[in-house]
Design an enzyme around this catalytic site. Structure first.
Site, PDB file in Angstrom:
ATOM      1  N   GLY A 104     -33.651 -26.444  50.696  1.00 12.40           N
ATOM      2  CA  GLY A 104     -32.302 -26.903  51.045  1.00 12.40           C
ATOM      3  C   GLY A 104     -31.408 -25.737  51.386  1.00 12.40           C
ATOM      4  O   GLY A 104     -31.459 -24.702  50.725  1.00 12.40           O
ATOM      5  N   ASP A 106     -30.168 -24.315  39.549  1.00 18.63           N
ATOM      6  CA  ASP A 106     -31.194 -24.733  38.583  1.00 18.63           C
ATOM      7  C   ASP A 106     -32.356 -23.745  38.513  1.00 18.63           C
ATOM      8  O   ASP A 106     -33.510 -24.149  38.353  1.00 18.63           O
ATOM      9  CB  ASP A 106     -31.684 -26.145  38.925  1.00 18.63           C
ATOM     10  CG  ASP A 106     -32.245 -26.238  40.327  1.00 18.63           C
ATOM     11  OD1 ASP A 106     -32.104 -25.262  41.120  1.00 18.63           O
ATOM     12  OD2 ASP A 106     -32.826 -27.274  40.669  1.00 18.63           O
ATOM     13  N   THR A 136     -29.688 -21.788  46.423  1.00 18.64           N
ATOM     14  CA  THR A 136     -29.611 -23.244  46.273  1.00 18.64           C
ATOM     15  C   THR A 136     -28.261 -23.587  45.652  1.00 18.64           C
ATOM     16  O   THR A 136     -27.757 -22.837  44.823  1.00 18.64           O
ATOM     17  CB  THR A 136     -30.729 -23.796  45.362  1.00 18.64           C
ATOM     18  OG1 THR A 136     -30.386 -25.136  44.969  1.00 18.64           O
ATOM     19  CG2 THR A 136     -30.877 -22.987  44.078  1.00 18.64           C
ATOM     20  N   ASP A 143     -27.794 -25.891  43.628  1.00 22.94           N
ATOM     21  CA  ASP A 143     -27.989 -26.619  42.372  1.00 22.94           C
ATOM     22  C   ASP A 143     -27.907 -25.737  41.128  1.00 22.94           C
ATOM     23  O   ASP A 143     -27.768 -26.246  40.022  1.00 22.94           O
ATOM     24  CB  ASP A 143     -29.332 -27.352  42.398  1.00 22.94           C
ATOM     25  CG  ASP A 143     -29.434 -28.315  43.557  1.00 22.94           C
ATOM     26  OD1 ASP A 143     -28.416 -28.963  43.876  1.00 22.94           O
ATOM     27  OD2 ASP A 143     -30.515 -28.417  44.162  1.00 22.94           O
ATOM     28  N   ARG A 176     -29.548 -32.013  42.147  1.00 24.10           N
ATOM     29  CA  ARG A 176     -30.968 -32.339  41.985  1.00 24.10           C
ATOM     30  C   ARG A 176     -31.198 -32.912  40.590  1.00 24.10           C
ATOM     31  O   ARG A 176     -30.705 -34.000  40.318  1.00 24.10           O
ATOM     32  CB  ARG A 176     -31.859 -31.124  42.265  1.00 24.10           C
ATOM     33  CG  ARG A 176     -33.027 -31.583  43.131  1.00 24.10           C
ATOM     34  CD  ARG A 176     -33.884 -30.464  43.655  1.00 24.10           C
ATOM     35  NE  ARG A 176     -33.995 -29.327  42.779  1.00 24.10           N
ATOM     36  CZ  ARG A 176     -35.120 -28.619  42.617  1.00 24.10           C
ATOM     37  NH1 ARG A 176     -36.209 -28.947  43.293  1.00 24.10           N
ATOM     38  NH2 ARG A 176     -35.140 -27.579  41.829  1.00 24.10           N
ATOM     39  N   ARG A 225     -38.611 -27.987  55.335  1.00 26.94           N
ATOM     40  CA  ARG A 225     -39.686 -28.207  54.380  1.00 26.94           C
ATOM     41  C   ARG A 225     -40.990 -27.999  55.176  1.00 26.94           C
ATOM     42  O   ARG A 225     -41.020 -28.214  56.392  1.00 26.94           O
ATOM     43  CB  ARG A 225     -39.654 -29.641  53.837  1.00 26.94           C
ATOM     44  CG  ARG A 225     -38.282 -30.133  53.396  1.00 26.94           C
ATOM     45  CD  ARG A 225     -37.897 -29.637  52.026  1.00 26.94           C
ATOM     46  NE  ARG A 225     -36.513 -30.048  51.701  1.00 26.94           N
ATOM     47  CZ  ARG A 225     -35.846 -29.604  50.650  1.00 26.94           C
ATOM     48  NH1 ARG A 225     -36.381 -28.722  49.828  1.00 26.94           N
ATOM     49  NH2 ARG A 225     -34.619 -30.005  50.404  1.00 26.94           N
ATOM     50  N   ASP A 285     -36.647 -23.062  43.717  1.00 26.15           N
ATOM     51  CA  ASP A 285     -37.896 -22.857  42.983  1.00 26.15           C
ATOM     52  C   ASP A 285     -39.106 -23.361  43.761  1.00 26.15           C
ATOM     53  O   ASP A 285     -40.198 -22.815  43.619  1.00 26.15           O
ATOM     54  CB  ASP A 285     -37.819 -23.487  41.585  1.00 26.15           C
ATOM     55  CG  ASP A 285     -37.885 -24.990  41.636  1.00 26.15           C
ATOM     56  OD1 ASP A 285     -37.087 -25.581  42.389  1.00 26.15           O
ATOM     57  OD2 ASP A 285     -38.724 -25.581  40.940  1.00 26.15           O
ATOM     58  N   GLY A 286     -38.927 -24.343  44.607  1.00 24.31           N
ATOM     59  CA  GLY A 286     -40.031 -24.784  45.460  1.00 24.31           C
ATOM     60  C   GLY A 286     -40.477 -23.655  46.371  1.00 24.31           C
ATOM     61  O   GLY A 286     -41.684 -23.450  46.589  1.00 24.31           O
ATOM     62  N   HIS A 322     -24.017 -34.757  51.430  1.00 23.80           N
ATOM     63  CA  HIS A 322     -24.400 -33.495  52.058  1.00 23.80           C
ATOM     64  C   HIS A 322     -23.236 -32.582  52.404  1.00 23.80           C
ATOM     65  O   HIS A 322     -23.460 -31.419  52.752  1.00 23.80           O
ATOM     66  CB  HIS A 322     -25.242 -33.781  53.306  1.00 23.80           C
ATOM     67  CG  HIS A 322     -26.685 -33.978  52.981  1.00 23.80           C
ATOM     68  ND1 HIS A 322     -27.164 -35.145  52.455  1.00 23.80           N
ATOM     69  CD2 HIS A 322     -27.742 -33.136  53.067  1.00 23.80           C
ATOM     70  CE1 HIS A 322     -28.467 -35.033  52.248  1.00 23.80           C
ATOM     71  NE2 HIS A 322     -28.846 -33.825  52.611  1.00 23.80           N
ATOM     72  N   ARG A 338     -14.475 -47.795  41.802  1.00 25.48           N
ATOM     73  CA  ARG A 338     -14.969 -47.501  43.152  1.00 25.48           C
ATOM     74  C   ARG A 338     -15.904 -46.285  43.171  1.00 25.48           C
ATOM     75  O   ARG A 338     -15.552 -45.248  42.607  1.00 25.48           O
ATOM     76  CB  ARG A 338     -13.789 -47.156  44.070  1.00 25.48           C
ATOM     77  CG  ARG A 338     -12.707 -48.196  44.076  1.00 25.48           C
ATOM     78  CD  ARG A 338     -12.816 -49.036  45.302  1.00 25.48           C
ATOM     79  NE  ARG A 338     -11.913 -50.151  45.205  1.00 25.48           N
ATOM     80  CZ  ARG A 338     -11.057 -50.503  46.170  1.00 25.48           C
ATOM     81  NH1 ARG A 338     -11.001 -49.787  47.283  1.00 25.48           N
ATOM     82  NH2 ARG A 338     -10.293 -51.562  46.023  1.00 25.48           N
ATOM     83  N   ALA A 388     -11.731 -34.354  34.836  1.00 24.82           N
ATOM     84  CA  ALA A 388     -12.315 -35.698  34.855  1.00 24.82           C
ATOM     85  C   ALA A 388     -12.305 -36.305  33.456  1.00 24.82           C
ATOM     86  O   ALA A 388     -12.482 -35.596  32.463  1.00 24.82           O
ATOM     87  CB  ALA A 388     -13.737 -35.652  35.399  1.00 24.82           C
TER      88      ALA A 388
END
Lengths: 333, 333, 333, 333
Positions: free
Chosen positions: C11, C130, C126, C128, C172, C72, C103-104, C257, C251, C187
Site C-alpha cells: 500500500g 503496524d 505504511t 498503519d 489494517r 501487489r 511487512d508483506g 482511501h 450515521r 471522540a
C-alpha cells in the site's frame, strides 16, 4: 489536594487548549475542583479566574490560541508580585498550580515557589522546542507544519521563476523549526543559530553556494531557510546584502506570527493530552517543582532548573544529512 | 489553423497549470498541434519550446506554479525583440499564440501583434484580480484563501494575547485581495489603495479607531489588513509609527510570496479550465487581439486595450458593509 | 558496492517519495549508481527500471503517492518468481536493494534473500504503523492528520445537529490510526482491534454509553471512532444495528482511501529523509536482512523477522487516558 | 421594526456562522434588537432563543457548523405547529424573521407566513447549491473544496497503484458538487443526476470507457465521480457491479458528511456576509416572502416560490467541456 488551578503563560502555542482540556478532564476525573487564571501570571495577581467544568473544555481540543489567554507580566517578577500571587492562591484555596508555558514561565514558577508552599507543575508549551527534558514541546509540531506549508507554496513560485528565496522562520534562539522546515522542504541552504555559535554566516560563502548550485543545475529555484534572531536586520537585510554584492535577485519572506496560530496538528494534541493528564496524576502524588515532559515515549518528571540549564541539542544526524548528504553542491562534487 | 503555441508570463498564479492543461486538451480535441514556450516571452526569443501532448498535462491541474515557467523579459519590449519573436513564431509554424498572464503580458501581446499576423489570445492569470473584462482572474481565489488562512492563524495568537496586528497582503496596486481578506477574516480595519486615491491613511485616525475599539470591547485582538504598496515602508513602518505615537504594541506580518503559490482552489481550477478551453474555441473562430474572460457566468471576449484602460472597481457593496456595517466602532455607536 | 536499486511495494503511503529522494541523494553522495524499479516487485520480474539521478527527485519530497508506483505481485511469492528476480538483479548489476513497504514487502525481501546474495534493506512505509522495530512508519503521521481533519469537519456538523457519527478509519488490523484519531478529535468512544482481541464490541453497551452521555450533557454530538476490519460489515452495519435497536440516529462515515494520499506532513518527510539516508549508509557497511527504523530518536537496524513476529503495542498510557480519564461517562461519575 | 429574529434550519453548511454574524452586526448597526432561535424551527416552537449581541458573534466567521444549531422539525409542518410558532413570535415581540437554510426551510417560511404577518426573509444556506435565484448558496464553495481535497488525495494513491476509484459526493438531487469536483480534479468520468433525468448509467458503457482509457494511456489511474442518490445502492454497489462484470478492480470512496463541515472558504464567508447584511436592509425596507441571493455580482430579492419551482441548471459550458473536450477517450479519438 482539593483545588487545582492552571494558567497559560508566555508566547501562545497551538495545543495549549488541548492541554487545558486534558487537565480539566483529569482534574474532574480525580474529583478535584478546577479553576483557570486568565492572562497568565497577571490573572494570578488580579484574581481573575473562572471555574472550569468539563463542559467548558468541550470542543476546544482543535482550537489554536488559548481560551485562558496569555500575557507577559513584569509585576510578577518582583518579590512583591510573587508574594501577592501566593496570597491570592491561598485565599482562593488552591493547592496545586499547573503552568503551561516556556522556560520564562518556569522561571516564574520557581520564583513563586519561594513564597508559596503549594505544588507547582509545568507543561512545556512553546513552538520553539527549546526546553530540555522533553523530546518536543506543545506547539512545535504545528509550527513546523505551518512553516512547511508556506515554504512549499514559495517553492511553487520559486520554481516557476527559478528564483532565490530567503525564508525567515521562528525559533527564538534555537534552530529546531529552522532545521525541520529546511529538511522537510528540501531547502538548498539552512542557517541556524547552533551552526554559528560565535560567528555569523559569511555572505560570500552563501553567494558562492548559490552560484555553484546554479552551475550544477542550471538556473533553478533555491530556498534558504534562516532562523530569526540570527542575522542583524533579519532576512530582509541579508537578502539585500546578497543582492547588492552579486546582482542575484534574492527575495526575503518572513513567516512571522502565522507560525504561532492554527488548529494544532495531531501530534501536538496527543502530546498535550498526555502531558495534561499526567500532570494531574503527578500533582496527586505530591510532586512539585517539576515539568512534565515526554522522552522516548515515556512521561518524565524534570526539575524546573534542568529545563533551561543548557541549550537543547538539535538532532545531530538530521543536521549532518541536511548539511552534507542533501547538500546540492556536496552531493554533486 | 494548425499549430497552437502557449506561454505563461508575468507573476505566476495558482491555476496557470490548470489553464495550460485545458488549452492542451482542447487543442488536441480540435486536432491541433500544441507547443509550449518556456520562461514567458524569453522562450519566444530563444526558441525554447516543447511539444505538449495530453499526457504532458496529466495530473498538473492541482499543481501551483507553471510547468512552462515564467519570467520577465525586457528584450521583448523593444521593436527588435518583437520582430525576432515574430520571426521565430513563423519559423515554428505557429498560427495562434495563447498568453496566460497579467496586463503587462497583454501589452506585450499587443506589441507583438504589430509585427506578427497570427492570432493572439490572452487569459487573465494573476493573483491581483486587477484586470478589467473578467469577474475574476486565475489565481485570485487561491490567493484570498491563502491570505485568509494565514490571518485566521494570526487571529488565534492575537486573541490569546489581545494584541494588534497589521497584516500586509499582496495586490500590486489594487485592493481586491485586501478587501476580501479583511471581510472574510472579520478584520477590524482595512487600508486599500482605492480608499486613498490621492492621500494616505492618517496615523492619528488609525490609532483613534484602535483606542475606541478597545473602549468598546475591552482589551481585545485587533487586526488591520493593509495592501502592499500603500504605505511607504510597508506594514513594518506603519506599525512602528503606530507604536511610537501611542505605545500601543502593534506587530506587522507581511504575508509575501506565500500568496502566489499553493495548489489552486476549486474556483481557480474551474475558471482556468473554462477560459483555456474557450480560448482554443475562439482561436478556431479566427479571433485575435482579445482576452477571454468570464463575466456574470458567461465567457466573454475582451479587446486587450479594454483590460487595462481604467482601474477595475472593487465591489461597492462589499466596501460599504466592511467600512460601515461591520465596523466595530460605528456598529456600537 | 556499486549499484543500488530501490522499489516501493504494498500500500502506498505519504512520504514514500521523500524516502526515494533521500536514498537517491545519499546514493549519489556516496558515489553509487542508483536505479528504481517500478510497480514494486513486478518491476523486478519484468526488468522495468530507470536510472535515478538527483535531478529526478527534485521537488518530490512534498508529493503523495510514489513516483516509482506500487503494486501487489503474486508471481513474486513463488520460488520461480524469486529466482527470476534474483537473476534480473544480477544481470542489472545490482548489489543492494532497498525496499520501502510494509511487512508483506519485508516477507518478500526475506523470500528473495533465499535466492539472491545481494544486500537487502527495508524501510517501513505504511500508514498503519503496524511494524515493530520503529516508533513510527513512514506515512502514519500524515494518515492521522488526514483522518483528524475529516473528523474535525464531521464534528462541526455533528455539533450543529447534535448527532451521533460512527467514523471508520484505516489501520489494517491495528488500532494506531484509530486510537490517535480518537484522542486527538476528542471522540466520545473508540473501538480498536487491540481492545477486542477475542471478542466484539457489544451493541447494548455502546448504546448504553451513548444514552448515558446524553443524560450527562443533554442532547449533544457524539463521535465514535472504529477501526476497519473490526466489525463485520463495517461502520455501516454497526450504525444500522445501533439505529435499529434504539431509534438513535447514528450515521456512518467511512474515511477510506483518502487516508493514503496527500502531501506528507513534516514528521513523515523528516522520518523518511533520515531512514532513507541511513539505509544507504547501512548498505555501505555491508548490512543486509534488516529494516531501518527509528526508536527513541535513534536510527536502528532490525532483522526483518523481528518486524512482524508479534503485534506492535499501542501506547498503554494513551489507551488508558482515552478509555478512562477522557471518558465522558466515567469522568462525570 | 424593532426586533429581528433569526434561525438556521435544514442541513448545516459552512458559512452559516458568517451569515449569523453579518445579520447580528447589521441588526445592531441599524439599531435593532436581535435574537436567535436554536435548533431551527424547533426553537420557534419551544421558545428556545437567546439575545445576540455583537460580542456573541465575535470570532465565529471562521467556524463551521452553526452556533444556533440546526434540526429537522416535523411538528412545524402542521397547521398547529405554524400557529404555535406565530403565537410565540408575537409574544416575543419579533417583527422580522430571517431563516438560513435550503428550500425545505423556505417552504416552512411560506407555511408560517399563512399564520404570521411579520416579515420573513430567507438566506440560501446549503452545500448542494440547488436553489434558484442565486448563483451560489452559502456552503457550496467550501463543499467543493473539501470534496476536491479528498479527491486529490485519492488521486495520489490511484496513481501510485494505477487504480480505478469511484468517488461519491453529496448534492442531494443535484449535480453541482459532482460536476465541479469532477472538472477540478481532472476526473476521467462523472455521473450526475442531470445527465440521467429518466435513466441510469449503463454499466457496460462505463466499463467500455475505462477499457478505452486504458488502451489509450496504458494502465493508469482513473477517477469516476458520482453524485449521491443517483445509483441505487450508491458507489459501493456500482463499484461491485463494475468489478463483477469485468474483473476490473474498482474501489468506492464515499466522502459523506465530511463535506458539510470545516472552516468556510473565503467565498462562502464573503457571500454569507453580503447576504446577511443585505437581508437586514431588505427587512428594514419592509420586504417579506423573499430569499436574498446574489446573481451576477448583485444582490437580488427572489420570491420564495421561485427558489424551488424548477431544477436549477448546471453550467452548460462546464458540462460540455467535461463531457467532450476533457474526455480522455473523445480527446484522443
Amino acid at each position: 489536594m482539593k483545588r487545582l488551578a492552571l494558567l497559560t503563560s508566555g508566547g501562545d502555542a497551538p495545543g495549549m487548549n488541548a492541554a487545558i482540556r486534558a487537565i480539566v478532564l483529569a482534574g474532574h476525573y480525580f474529583g478535584l475542583d478546577v479553576i483557570g487564571y486568565r492572562h497568565g501570571f497577571n490573572g494570578l495577581l488580579e484574581q481573575e479566574y473562572q471555574t472550569l467544568m468539563p463542559s467548558d473544555v468541550n470542543n476546544i481540543i482543535q482550537r489554536g490560541g488559548t481560551i485562558l489567554k496569555s500575557a507577559r507580566c513584569k509585576a510578577f517578577t518582583t518579590e512583591e508580585g510573587a508574594r501577592q500571587a501566593a496570597d491570592n492562591l491561598q485565599q482562593a484555596g488552591v493547592d496545586t498550580l499547573i503552568i503551561i508555558g516556556g522556560d520564562g514561565s518556569f522561571r516564574g514558577a520557581v520564583h513563586l515557589s519561594n513564597f508559596w508552599s503549594g505544588s507547582i507543575i509545568g507543561l512545556p508549551g512553546t513552538i520553539d522546542n527549546d526546553i530540555n527534558g522533553t523530546d518536543a514541546t506543545i506547539g512545535y509540531y504545528t509550527a513546523i507544519d505551518t512553516a512547511l506549508e508556506s515554504i512549499d507554496k514559495v517553492r511553487d513560485t520559486a520554481d516557476a521563476f527559478e528564483r532565490i528565496f530567503l525564508i525567515e522562520v521562528m525559533g527564538r534562539h534555537a534552530g529546531f523549526i529552522g532545521l525541520s522546515a529546511a529538511v522537510c522542504s528540501g531547502a538548498e541552504q539552512v542557517l541556524l543559530p547552533e551552526l554559528y555559535p560565535n560567528s555569523q554566516p559569511d555572505v560570500e560563502e552563501l553567494v558562492g553556494h548559490i552560484q555553484k548550485a546554479q552551475q550544477i543545475r542550471g538556473k533553478c529555484s533555491y530556498i534558504m531557510v534562516i532562523s530569526e534572531n540570527l542575522w542583524p536586520g533579519g532576512a530582509t537585510d541579508l537578502a539585500n546584502q546578497i543582492n547588492a554584492r552579486t546582482g542575484i535577485d534574492c527575495r526575503p519572506v518572513i513567516l512571522g506570527h502565522v507560525q504561532r496560530g492554527g488548529s494544532p496538528v495531531s501530534l501536538d494534541r496527543m502530546l498535550a493530552s498526555k502531558l495534561g493528564a499526567y500532570a494531574v496524576e503527578a500533582a496527586l502524588k505530591g510532586r512539585t517543582g517539576i515539568m512534565i515532559g515526554e522522552c522516548n515515549q515515556r512521561m518524565v518528571e524534570v526539575p524546573f532548573e534542568q529545563t533551561w540549564n543548557k541549550p537543547k541539542e538539535l538532532d545531530p544526524y538530521l543536521v549532518r544529512i541536511q548539511q552534507e548528504v542533501f547538500d546540492l553542491v556536496k552531493n554533486s562534487a
